[in-house]
Design a protein around this motif. Structure first.
Motif, mmCIF file in Angstrom:
data_model
loop_
_atom_site.group_PDB
_atom_site.id
_atom_site.type_symbol
_atom_site.label_atom_id
_atom_site.label_comp_id
_atom_site.label_asym_id
_atom_site.label_seq_id
_atom_site.Cartn_x
_atom_site.Cartn_y
_atom_site.Cartn_z
ATOM 1 N N ALA A 111 65.531 22.300 -14.895
ATOM 2 C CA ALA A 111 64.460 21.330 -15.101
ATOM 3 C C ALA A 111 63.992 20.793 -13.752
ATOM 4 O O ALA A 111 64.814 20.469 -12.885
ATOM 5 C CB ALA A 111 64.951 20.170 -15.967
ATOM 6 N N PRO A 112 62.682 20.699 -13.531
ATOM 7 C CA PRO A 112 62.186 20.085 -12.299
ATOM 8 C C PRO A 112 62.704 18.653 -12.165
ATOM 9 O O PRO A 112 63.057 18.003 -13.160
ATOM 10 C CB PRO A 112 60.667 20.111 -12.482
ATOM 11 C CG PRO A 112 60.410 21.164 -13.509
ATOM 12 C CD PRO A 112 61.595 21.119 -14.423
ATOM 13 N N ALA A 182 53.672 17.258 -23.823
ATOM 14 C CA ALA A 182 53.561 17.187 -22.369
ATOM 15 C C ALA A 182 52.118 16.852 -22.045
ATOM 16 O O ALA A 182 51.195 17.329 -22.706
ATOM 17 C CB ALA A 182 53.970 18.507 -21.730
ATOM 18 N N ILE A 186 51.784 18.058 -16.863
ATOM 19 C CA ILE A 186 53.141 18.553 -17.098
ATOM 20 C C ILE A 186 53.075 19.665 -18.139
ATOM 21 O O ILE A 186 52.501 19.489 -19.211
ATOM 22 C CB ILE A 186 54.063 17.425 -17.588
ATOM 23 C CG1 ILE A 186 54.113 16.284 -16.566
ATOM 24 C CG2 ILE A 186 55.464 17.952 -17.881
ATOM 25 C CD1 ILE A 186 54.646 16.684 -15.211
ATOM 26 N N ASP A 189 56.687 24.133 -20.904
ATOM 27 C CA ASP A 189 57.973 24.689 -20.474
ATOM 28 C C ASP A 189 58.796 23.631 -19.746
ATOM 29 O O ASP A 189 60.022 23.549 -19.910
ATOM 30 C CB ASP A 189 57.760 25.885 -19.554
ATOM 31 C CG ASP A 189 57.276 27.127 -20.290
ATOM 32 O OD1 ASP A 189 56.868 27.008 -21.465
ATOM 33 O OD2 ASP A 189 57.289 28.212 -19.685
ATOM 34 N N THR A 190 58.130 22.816 -18.927
ATOM 35 C CA THR A 190 58.822 21.728 -18.229
ATOM 36 C C THR A 190 59.354 20.701 -19.218
ATOM 37 O O THR A 190 60.477 20.190 -19.069
ATOM 38 C CB THR A 190 57.874 21.059 -17.223
ATOM 39 O OG1 THR A 190 57.515 22.004 -16.214
ATOM 40 C CG2 THR A 190 58.520 19.846 -16.558
ATOM 41 N N ALA A 193 62.472 22.122 -20.863
ATOM 42 C CA ALA A 193 63.628 22.103 -19.963
ATOM 43 C C ALA A 193 64.232 20.708 -19.889
ATOM 44 O O ALA A 193 65.457 20.535 -19.958
ATOM 45 C CB ALA A 193 63.218 22.597 -18.580
ATOM 46 N N GLY A 194 63.382 19.698 -19.766
ATOM 47 C CA GLY A 194 63.885 18.333 -19.680
ATOM 48 C C GLY A 194 64.510 17.864 -20.982
ATOM 49 O O GLY A 194 65.592 17.243 -20.991
ATOM 50 N N SER A 219 56.277 29.104 -25.740
ATOM 51 C CA SER A 219 57.005 28.272 -24.786
ATOM 52 C C SER A 219 58.454 28.085 -25.222
ATOM 53 O O SER A 219 59.374 28.142 -24.407
ATOM 54 C CB SER A 219 56.306 26.915 -24.642
ATOM 55 O OG SER A 219 56.993 26.073 -23.739
ATOM 56 N N SER A 223 62.103 29.328 -23.529
ATOM 57 C CA SER A 223 63.123 28.318 -23.239
ATOM 58 C C SER A 223 64.455 28.625 -23.912
ATOM 59 O O SER A 223 65.344 27.768 -23.961
ATOM 60 C CB SER A 223 62.622 26.941 -23.684
ATOM 61 O OG SER A 223 61.417 26.601 -23.008
#
Length: 238
Positions: A111-112, A182, A186, A189-190, A193-194, A219, A223
């Motif tokens: 995750a970013p 999102a 954002i 996919d981000t 992940a979060g 997506s 993931s």
């Protein structure tokens, strides 16, 4: 997978029915389970939530329709196994989707660092979360009584702005993810992940389930989810 596809779909449907049940009860309704095959509410449910959820592919229209309020606008049925034909009863298919399943213990995509994820803790945060999810303003769909216990409203924040989020509801030996969103640049996919990282920190022992369609399904598959079977949502339009 250790379980058959049918068993996985039933687990996902049971989890989703549990979430629908929680939302309805937060609105003062008293839904019920009709045996082990069907969840339903005899009173019209909150917007976006079905009046019935099938929990077995053998359920027939004659079991589903008589108890629910087909006379009020917005009546809908979640056909969890895409096995019903309600077209002769004044219903049309609103959308089709795929149940998704992600086993416990599967590594989460990195995750970013932004956004930062945390759990919504009070009514004011919940209103801000709902406004971010809705894209406009909070309508009170999600009541503060849902906070805590089996339900976690997860928020991804940059500074004081909620830019991503998801609901994680635990029941039927799974964590069900819904309402993933999102915004503000954002990507989905981000957000996955979060949200998955936050869920793994809370319930690493449980699989994650839900349903998606279109690009949101793609997506989810990126993931680490697997599509395990179709569902349909029927809307009464007659």
């Amino acid at each position: 997978m250790d379980e058959t596809s049918a068993a996985l779909r039933r687990r996902a449907a049971l989890n989703n029915a549990g979430w629908c049940d929680a939302v309805c009860r937060a609105h003062g309704l008293s839904p019920r389970y009709a045996g082990g095959d069907l969840w339903l509410s005899t009173v019209r449910t909150p917007p976006l939530y079905p009046d019935a959820v099938t929990l077995d592919p053998g359920v027939e229209a004659a079991e589903v329709l008589p108890p629910i309020d087909t006379g009020s606008p917005g009546c809908s049925v979640k056909d969890s196994f895409a096995a019903l034909d309600l077209s002769g009863h004044g219903f049309e298919v609103l959308f089709e989707a795929q149940w998704i399943h992600r086993p416990a213990g599967v590594p989460v995509p990195a995750a970013p660092s932004a956004p930062e994820w945390s759990e919504v803790g009070d009514a004011a945060e919940l209103a801000a979360w709902e406004a971010a999810w809705d894209g406009e303003e909070a309508t009170g769909l999600f009541r503060p009584s849902l906070l805590g216990g089996d339900t976690a409203f997860l928020a991804g924040r940059i500074g004081d702005r909620i830019v991503a989020g998801a609901v994680a509801h635990t029941c039927a030996d799974a964590v069900g993810v819904s309402n993933l969103f999102a915004r503000d640049g954002i990507g989905t996919d981000t957000a996955w992940a979060g949200a998955l990282t936050a869920i793994a920190a809370r319930r690493p022992d449980l699989p994650v389930v839900g349903y998606e369609h279109g690009e949101d399904l793609n997506s989810a598959l990126r993931s680490g989810f697997t599509a395990i079977g179709p569902l349909r949502v029927w809307l009464h339009t007659a």
